[in-house]
Design an enzyme around this catalytic site. Structure first.
Site, PDB file in Angstrom:
ATOM      1  N   ASN A  10      37.120  50.411  46.880  1.00 53.52           N
ATOM      2  CA  ASN A  10      37.465  48.999  46.719  1.00 53.52           C
ATOM      3  C   ASN A  10      38.578  48.709  47.721  1.00 53.52           C
ATOM      4  O   ASN A  10      39.737  49.022  47.474  1.00 53.52           O
ATOM      5  CB  ASN A  10      37.924  48.762  45.272  1.00 53.52           C
ATOM      6  CG  ASN A  10      38.264  47.307  45.010  1.00 53.52           C
ATOM      7  OD1 ASN A  10      38.311  46.492  45.928  1.00 53.52           O
ATOM      8  ND2 ASN A  10      38.505  46.992  43.751  1.00 53.52           N
ATOM      9  N   ARG A  92      32.752  48.016  46.876  1.00 50.14           N
ATOM     10  CA  ARG A  92      32.843  46.699  46.249  1.00 50.14           C
ATOM     11  C   ARG A  92      32.964  45.671  47.376  1.00 50.14           C
ATOM     12  O   ARG A  92      33.860  45.765  48.218  1.00 50.14           O
ATOM     13  CB  ARG A  92      34.073  46.622  45.360  1.00 50.14           C
ATOM     14  CG  ARG A  92      34.284  45.242  44.809  1.00 50.14           C
ATOM     15  CD  ARG A  92      35.491  45.186  43.901  1.00 50.14           C
ATOM     16  NE  ARG A  92      35.586  43.872  43.324  1.00 50.14           N
ATOM     17  CZ  ARG A  92      36.704  43.134  43.299  1.00 50.14           C
ATOM     18  NH1 ARG A  92      37.819  43.601  43.821  1.00 50.14           N
ATOM     19  NH2 ARG A  92      36.695  41.958  42.749  1.00 50.14           N
ATOM     20  N   HIS A 181      33.737  38.610  39.914  1.00 54.99           N
ATOM     21  CA  HIS A 181      33.840  39.586  38.806  1.00 54.99           C
ATOM     22  C   HIS A 181      32.458  39.932  38.253  1.00 54.99           C
ATOM     23  O   HIS A 181      32.331  40.374  37.112  1.00 54.99           O
ATOM     24  CB  HIS A 181      34.653  39.034  37.609  1.00 54.99           C
ATOM     25  CG  HIS A 181      36.128  38.882  37.848  1.00 54.99           C
ATOM     26  ND1 HIS A 181      36.871  37.911  37.216  1.00 54.99           N
ATOM     27  CD2 HIS A 181      36.993  39.581  38.610  1.00 54.99           C
ATOM     28  CE1 HIS A 181      38.134  38.007  37.580  1.00 54.99           C
ATOM     29  NE2 HIS A 181      38.235  39.024  38.440  1.00 54.99           N
ATOM     30  N   ARG A 242      46.908  32.064  39.645  1.00 54.59           N
ATOM     31  CA  ARG A 242      46.043  30.957  40.081  1.00 54.59           C
ATOM     32  C   ARG A 242      45.985  29.872  39.009  1.00 54.59           C
ATOM     33  O   ARG A 242      45.949  30.183  37.815  1.00 54.59           O
ATOM     34  CB  ARG A 242      44.621  31.448  40.354  1.00 54.59           C
ATOM     35  CG  ARG A 242      44.500  32.440  41.482  1.00 54.59           C
ATOM     36  CD  ARG A 242      43.018  32.679  41.812  1.00 54.59           C
ATOM     37  NE  ARG A 242      42.867  33.817  42.697  1.00 54.59           N
ATOM     38  CZ  ARG A 242      42.248  34.956  42.340  1.00 54.59           C
ATOM     39  NH1 ARG A 242      41.716  35.090  41.147  1.00 54.59           N
ATOM     40  NH2 ARG A 242      42.161  35.943  43.210  1.00 54.59           N
ATOM     41  N   MET A 284      51.167  39.435  30.830  1.00 60.91           N
ATOM     42  CA  MET A 284      51.052  38.916  29.476  1.00 60.91           C
ATOM     43  C   MET A 284      51.976  39.639  28.495  1.00 60.91           C
ATOM     44  O   MET A 284      52.446  39.041  27.526  1.00 60.91           O
ATOM     45  CB  MET A 284      49.585  39.004  29.028  1.00 60.91           C
ATOM     46  CG  MET A 284      49.264  38.287  27.760  1.00 60.91           C
ATOM     47  SD  MET A 284      49.778  36.537  27.740  1.00 60.91           S
ATOM     48  CE  MET A 284      48.483  35.713  28.653  1.00 60.91           C
ATOM     49  N   GLU A 385      34.297  48.709  36.324  1.00 55.48           N
ATOM     50  CA  GLU A 385      33.591  48.244  37.515  1.00 55.48           C
ATOM     51  C   GLU A 385      33.215  49.405  38.422  1.00 55.48           C
ATOM     52  O   GLU A 385      32.162  49.393  39.048  1.00 55.48           O
ATOM     53  CB  GLU A 385      34.476  47.231  38.267  1.00 55.48           C
ATOM     54  CG  GLU A 385      34.554  45.902  37.526  1.00 55.48           C
ATOM     55  CD  GLU A 385      35.693  45.006  37.987  1.00 55.48           C
ATOM     56  OE1 GLU A 385      36.844  45.275  37.591  1.00 55.48           O
ATOM     57  OE2 GLU A 385      35.446  44.056  38.727  1.00 55.48           O
TER      58      GLU A 385
END
Ligand code: ADP
Length: 406
Positions: A10, A92, A181, A242, A284, A385
């Site tokens: 990636n 990826r 995604h 974002r 978070m 992923e």
């Protein structure tokens, strides 16, 4: 074909994440990360399975140096890139446009098409291309496969994929909703069906991929019918940095009244908005700590994040008509019980509820957090992923290997 290992790469603009997997049993032989490529303070972190992690600082001026550093670390563990066990490298690739609906063995034409898509993915595709080209120089004989973040979303109907703007203008500039995604949405929707003990074709799932980047998707019978990211990853949910959805006129207003340039607004909406723009933090965990301590700005940021999430859950419920499961995944989705609880609070009328006890349990496998007998299952499904990229890569090279034999 003899080898059973797949190297997953990636490649970002200043980092390369990698994993080496053995597809006989899906085990991870090594994982690592090269960071701050081309910047000061470059370093590589490498963790072989069952061994001590190693961390090294050193100069990594470009991707070539990054992949050579990775290769050297793999060599030290007897997992070198020259091993006949290595079957393929899976990359990826963020943007595959409309052309790439499946994982694809990379050749010159594929490289040219990924390059042609740079205008719609100016940050990601160039870095992905550099990673591919560099990997090709290390093992020119090895199949290299591109797995596209957009591919899963190419099944969206035109009604979901098109913006309601002038068709000729949109088509001339390839302006439409692509979604991102996709590898995660594909994997998580399938794993959710597995958790329910049902075939993916029989199950409708709303997938909430809540990481630093965040997106929702509506998956009907294993096929994506809508997703929240659009032409770029900026659309949709409130994310770490974002904005997600805004009135496009905000941009004209900031240009005309705020005298900001397109590049400045691009940076504002992509890097200085979302949670970090609202309260100064994008993690978070920290936001929840501040909320619990009575911090008003963190509370507002959390509430805006949840409000948007709830709107998408409602929207995708309506798009699907019948929902069998809602699946939470990625850093926030997998770990934040308060986000999961708040996102579904008040949606009992839709058959959606979270069991407080189950939601609070920390675990690392796929699990249900809805009360027994709930109309709609609510699940936490860790995404993977890299495993999905490796599996798709391996299946593709095995397939073409078999075709060559027949
Ligand atoms: P990326 O989009 O960078 O791949 P991840 O899926 O790894 O992101 O998610 C990273 C985010 O997950 C962090 O920014 C943080 O907000 C959140 N996160 C990670 N661990 C926790 C946790 N234990 N509780 C709440 N949030 C968490």
């Amino acid at each position: 074909m003899s080898g059973s290992r797949v190297l997953v790469l990636n490649s970002g603009s200043s980092s390369v994440k990698y994993q080496l997997l053995d597809m006989r049993d899906g085990s991870r032989l090594a994982v690592g990360l090269v960071e701050r490529i081309g910047e000061s303070g470059s370093r590589i972190k490498h963790s072989p399975a069952g061994g001590e992690s190693r961390e090294r600082n050193g100069s990594v001026p470009d991707h070539d140096a990054a992949l050579k550093a990775m290769a050297a670390e793999l060599d030290r563990d007897g997992l070198g890139l020259d091993s006949p066990e290595l079957a393929a490298i899976g990359h990826r690739v963020v943007h595959g446009g409309l052309r790439f609906t499946e994982p694809t063995v990379i050749d010159d034409a594929v490289l040219a098409e990924i390059e042609r898509l740079i205008p719609v993915a100016p940050l990601h595709n160039p870095a992905n291309l550099t990673g591919i080209r560099t990997a090709q120089t290390l093992r020119p004989d090895l199949p290299q496969v591109a797995v596209f973040d957009t591919a899963f979303h190419t099944t969206m109907p035109e009604s979901a994929a098109r913006y309601a703007i002038d068709v000729e203008t949109a088509d001339a500039h390839r302006v439409r909703r692509y979604g991102f995604h996709g590898t995660s949405h594909a994997y998580v929707s399938r794993e959710t069906a597995r958790l329910l003990g049902r075939a993916p074709e029989d199950v409708n799932v709303i997938v909430l991929h809540l990481g630093n980047g965040a997106s929702a998707s509506a998956v009907r019978g294993g096929r994506c019918v809508d997703t929240s990211m659009g032409l770029t990853p900026l659309e949709g949910l409130v994310m770490g940095t974002r904005s997600g959805d805004t009135d496009p006129a905000v941009i004209f207003h900031l240009m005309r009244v705020g005298e900001m340039s397109a590049d400045e607004i691009d940076t504002l909406l992509n890097k200085r908005s979302g949670l970090i723009g609202l309260c100064g933090d994008n993690d978070m965990r920290e936001i929840r700590r501040r909320v619990d301590a009575g911090d008003e700005r963190a509370r507002l940021a959390f509430d805006i994040y949840i409000h948007r999430l709830k709107k998408y859950i409602g929207a995708y419920y309506a798009v699907l008509g019948r929902v069998d499961a809602v699946a939470f995944t990625a850093g926030v989705g997998e770990n934040s019980a308060p986000v999961r609880e708040a996102a579904l609070a008040g949606l009992e009328g839709l058959g959606l509820a979270v069991d407080g006890g189950l939601n609070a349990v920390r675990g690392d496998g796929a699990r249900l957090i809805s009360p027994a007998g709930a109309r709609v299952a609510v699940a936490v499904v860790p995404t993977d992923e890299e495993m999905e990229i490796a599996a798709q890569t391996y299946a593709l090279v095995n397939d073409s290997g078999n075709q060559n034999l027949t």
